[in-house]
Scaffold this motif. Structure first.
Motif, PDB file in Angstrom:
ATOM      1  N   ASP A   1     -47.261 -16.585  -5.002  1.00  0.00           N
ATOM      2  CA  ASP A   1     -46.154 -17.270  -5.655  1.00  0.00           C
ATOM      3  C   ASP A   1     -46.444 -18.762  -5.800  1.00  0.00           C
ATOM      4  O   ASP A   1     -47.063 -19.381  -4.927  1.00  0.00           O
ATOM      5  N   THR A   2     -45.975 -19.324  -6.928  1.00  0.00           N
ATOM      6  CA  THR A   2     -45.963 -20.786  -7.071  1.00  0.00           C
ATOM      7  C   THR A   2     -47.356 -21.380  -6.890  1.00  0.00           C
ATOM      8  O   THR A   2     -47.511 -22.440  -6.301  1.00  0.00           O
TER       9      THR A   2
ATOM     10  N   HIS B   1     -44.370 -21.420  -2.252  1.00  0.00           N
ATOM     11  CA  HIS B   1     -43.040 -21.777  -2.757  1.00  0.00           C
ATOM     12  C   HIS B   1     -42.369 -22.724  -1.764  1.00  0.00           C
ATOM     13  O   HIS B   1     -42.651 -22.672  -0.571  1.00  0.00           O
TER      14      HIS B   1
ATOM     15  N   ASP C   1     -47.676 -16.164  -9.922  1.00  0.00           N
ATOM     16  CA  ASP C   1     -46.577 -15.818 -10.839  1.00  0.00           C
ATOM     17  C   ASP C   1     -46.210 -16.990 -11.745  1.00  0.00           C
ATOM     18  O   ASP C   1     -45.703 -16.808 -12.841  1.00  0.00           O
ATOM     19  N   HIS C   2     -46.495 -18.197 -11.269  1.00  0.00           N
ATOM     20  CA  HIS C   2     -46.278 -19.439 -12.034  1.00  0.00           C
ATOM     21  C   HIS C   2     -46.819 -20.552 -11.163  1.00  0.00           C
ATOM     22  O   HIS C   2     -47.168 -20.314 -10.003  1.00  0.00           O
TER      23      HIS C   2
ATOM     24  N   LEU D   1     -40.889 -18.547 -13.482  1.00  0.00           N
ATOM     25  CA  LEU D   1     -39.972 -18.077 -12.437  1.00  0.00           C
ATOM     26  C   LEU D   1     -40.429 -16.728 -11.872  1.00  0.00           C
ATOM     27  O   LEU D   1     -40.994 -15.906 -12.599  1.00  0.00           O
ATOM     28  N   THR D   2     -40.110 -16.496 -10.616  1.00  0.00           N
ATOM     29  CA  THR D   2     -40.665 -15.370  -9.870  1.00  0.00           C
ATOM     30  C   THR D   2     -40.339 -13.991 -10.457  1.00  0.00           C
ATOM     31  O   THR D   2     -41.248 -13.224 -10.776  1.00  0.00           O
TER      32      THR D   2
HETATM   33 ZN   LIG Z   1     -42.383 -17.428  -8.009  1.00  0.00          ZN
END
Ligand SMILES: [Zn+2]
Length: 763
Positions: free
Chosen positions: A93-94, A246, A298-299, A132-133
């Protein structure tokens, strides 16, 4: 409706943007194969009462239920003589691509991921479609952009049952499927559990913590995944999601110390080291030879670039550019420079696993690129619509095509990514953007329309109805506006949000007056700026000034009647102010689409009914909350209270049994929630089980030493059991904490109890 002066609006703004088209071919056969999912939020095998709940309760037995793969001995597919490849999908994530040393050596060393890249294909320019996730993972797992799957935001959308996920597709091809996710935005209730035989989203719930902030560390996620992999029968599809980079950035030691200046980088280093264990175990099991590995983010994370701190607002490369590494057995190491998107992963996987590509996919296979040939160029669609849905700001949509990146918003932007990947020089001039907007329109059309010209068919009425009710067909944003101007552009409004955040920080540092003045000033400037109302209300409510917070939200509602953030905070502060009547007057179940996803607002409604002694209505509202989030510890607890009160009033022992169950479920979700221990103990005492009650009350006091009721109950119960020593201990504890505040009569009662205890013989 008063519309602001509209400048340079186009088709996008002239319509109720985002005007989504119904996805046509949903991919999923609607008859035949039974689905393990329903629209109910607790759906998904691991969420069923017999599945995960039982696992929780049964401990050891649970492990067997959790890992269905283990009971199946390695059974090669009956159809194919050659062993089939497994698939391991790792999403971090992130994760900014430039934080991996195989992408950029100037930040963190990430040896585990670098080693992976050295065995496979690294896509130097891979992009998420949304920063966004949930929507981003939906794009990966469904092979369509949000225009196809309809999930534009976290929390307020779900992936509907009609779609076929990668997990469902592979499960139907004979794969064992398991997912291990790190945070609440991917909770099974949002629909991505479809097709996973195991969906492990077991982060600890907390009664006093907003569920949207719940997460667990990568080492926990990876440990569970490894446990599964050691027993899984091939072929399998395992998805591992590490949430750590995140916010909040809080890596464990030694990364915390080592990256004290850059804790975000520390999280990335920590995840890399944790993944080393996963990849190492895979190798030790010999599975690296027959497993396709896909690793992506994811981003990204803005980290201050373009004035954004985190992600979810802008669609610049710091948030859309993600790593993508694909390792296929027998493949050669390469780097691919052409831009690719998340939706390309599903079709690529199909090719690598030697499976037919289902017709609903919108991406292209990258298999040619993995073999050193050029992938057919395709423009990449992206969007950022959270500000539109949650705050009513102008929508952002755009595309990347070769080196061109076009970002459509009232203040349109155009970048040459070849020269300016950091997007510093906007090349858009108002007289030239027409063709770009038309091209975007074509791309939107393509990603929204049914796959494969001949397969074109309209979705049936039932599905259309469902999509409409879920807000998929371009429901209005939080402003209710149909057109937007430069004043609504995220570029205009994000600096204002930064001011709000600065004021909030100032309040925390003691500058309360100044902070309130600053927020008031912002509201004065922009009456339609919802974050200022929400921030001001939250500060006041946190300072025990709930009535003032309510007044702020009233003002906000007058200016922004279709904003759900404002509405839900109004409900919250009315609850805190103890104004149950006003709360129930405002609470209108049909008012907002978002209410169907927000268990918290139903808990508050239930509580208000409870306070008004409207027990049937309270039970109904709390059951609704639990139908949205089956693990909400507060919803279970308050439901227990309402059922207990109903049971006692109607002398209905059946309801008391149900109340007992509700308290137990609350503790199952959060074993550190003190209140249910007290209430459950009280029911035990009532049914002649004083020792069980004592056990539970002690637990309540252990968790909250200032919990008055169990202290008193323990004193009284020990007294009844003629145990003077223990009775005295708890009564004295009660006295030392609460006595000064008691009225005289209460003081006499406590003194009398203490005297009785002292009169008992010491055992
Ligand atoms: Zn995310």
């Amino acid at each position: 409706m008063i519309r602001p002066p509209v400048r340079s609006t186009t088709w996008l703004y002239a319509r109720a943007a985002p005007a989504l088209r119904p996805p046509g071919d949903f991919g999923k056969k609607r008859t035949g194969r039974p689905s393990n999912q329903s629209m109910r939020p607790e759906a998904g095998m691991s969420r069923s009462p017999r599945g995960r709940k039982a696992c929780l309760a049964l401990g050891l037995v649970g492990a067997v239920l959790l890992f269905p793969g283990q009971s199946v001995s390695s059974t090669p597919s009956e159809e194919s003589p050659t062993p089939r490849l497994n698939l391991l999908l790792v999403t971090i994530d992130t994760l900014r691509a430039d934080r991996l040393s195989c992408y950029d050596e100037s930040h963190v060393r990430t040896p585990a991921i670098d080693a992976l890249a050295s065995r496979g294909t690294l896509f130097a320019r891979a992009f998420a479609h949304v920063p966004l996730t949930l929507p981003s993972h939906a794009s990966l797992l469904l092979g369509t952009t949000p225009l196809g799957h309809g999930v534009h935001d976290n929390l307020n959308f779900v992936v509907i049952e009609e779609f076929t996920t990668l997990a469902e597709y592979l499960r139907d091809q004979g794969y064992r499927t398991a997912a291990f996710v790190g945070a609440y935005p991917l909770d099974a209730r949002f629909g991505l559990a479809q097709g996973f035989e195991v969906y492990d989203d077991q982060y600890q719930r907390r009664f006093n913590v907003k569920p949207s902030t719940l997460e667990r560390r990568a080492e926990e996620v990876v440990a569970r995944a490894v446990e599964y992999l050691e027993r899984a029968a091939s072929p399998w599809f395992v998805w591992v999601h590490c949430y750590d980079p995140h916010l909040p950035y809080d890596p464990p030691e030694p990364y915390r110390g080592r990256f004290a200046e850059n804790p975000y980088d520390g999280e990335v280093a920590y995840v890399d080291a944790t993944l080393a264990r996963l990849f190492g175990r895979l190798e030790a099991l010999g599975r690296d030879k027959d497993t396709v590995i896909v690793l992506t983010g994811d981003h990204g994370e803005a980290l201050g670039d373009h004035g954004e701190e985190s992600h979810g607002y802008f669609a610049y490369n710091e948030c859309l550019w993600v790593p993508l590494i694909i390792v296929a057995p027998g493949g050669e190491p390469r780097r691919v420079a052409e831009p690719v998107g998340h939706i390309d992963v599903f079709p690529t996987v199909c090719d690598l696993l030697d499976l037919e590509r289902p017709p609903f996919l919108r991406g292209r296979s990258l298999q040619a690129a993995l073999r050193g040939r050029k992938a057919a160029p395709e423009p990449i669609y992206f969007e950022s619509l959270d500000p539109y849905y949650s705050k009513g700001w102008a929508p952002i949509r755009g595309f990347i095509s070769g080196n061109e990146k076009f970002i459509d918003s009232p203040i349109a932007e155009l970048y040459d990514l070849g020269r300016d990947f950091g997007e510093t020089a906007n090349l858009a001039s108002s007289d030239e953007i027409g063709p770009y907007r038309r091209r975007l329109e074509t791309i939107v059309e393509k990603h929204s329309s049914p796959a494969g010209g001949s397969a074109r068919r309209a979705p049936d009425r039932e599905i259309l109805e469902k999509l409409r009710s879920l807000g998929y067909l371009g429901g209005p944003g939080a402003s209710g506006k149909e057109s937007f101007s430069a004043a609504d552009d995220v570029k205009t409004l994000l600096p204002l949000l930064t001011k709000v955040q600065q004021a909030t920080a100032l309040y925390g540092q003691g500058g309360k007056g100044e902070a309130v003045t600053a927020l008031r000033e912002i509201i004065h400037q922009r009456k339609d700026f919802s974050p200022a109302y929400v921030a001001l209300g939250t500060l006041l409510a946190g300072d025990r000034k709930a009535p003032e917070a309510v007044a702020v939200m009233e003002e906000g509602r007058a200016n922004l009647p279709s904003n759900y953030e404002i509405y839900s905070h109004a409900i919250k502060f009315l609850s805190q102010a103890g104004r149950a009547d006003d709360l129930l007057r405002l609470f209108n179940p049909g008012a907002f689409r978002e209410m169907d996803y927000d268990s918290g607002i139903w808990v508050l409604a239930g509580l208000a009914h409870f306070q008004k002694k409207q027990l049937d209505e309270a039970v109904e509202a709390l059951e609704k909350a639990l139908s949205i989030d089956a693990r909400d510890p507060q919803a279970h607890f308050f439901l227990g209270e309402a059922l207990e009160m109903k049971g006692l009033a109607g002398k209905d022992p059946g309801l008391l049994v149900k109340a007992t169950e509700a308290y137990k479920r609350s503790l199952e979700s959060d074993p550190e929630y003190p209140a249910p221990y007290f209430y459950l103990g009280r029911l035990y005492k009532m049914t002649g089980k004083p020792y069980e009650a004592i056990h539970l009350w002690k637990k309540a006091v252990e968790l909250n030493p200032a919990f008055e009721q169990p202290l008193l109950a323990l004193g009284q119960t020990y007294l009844e059991l003629k145990d003077g020593r223990n009775a005295l201990a708890y009564l004295n504890a009660l006295k030392s904490r609460f006595y000064p505040a008691y009225p005289p009569a209460r003081k006499r009662e406590i003194d009398a109890l203490i005297n009785q205890a002292m009169a008992l013989p010491i055992r």
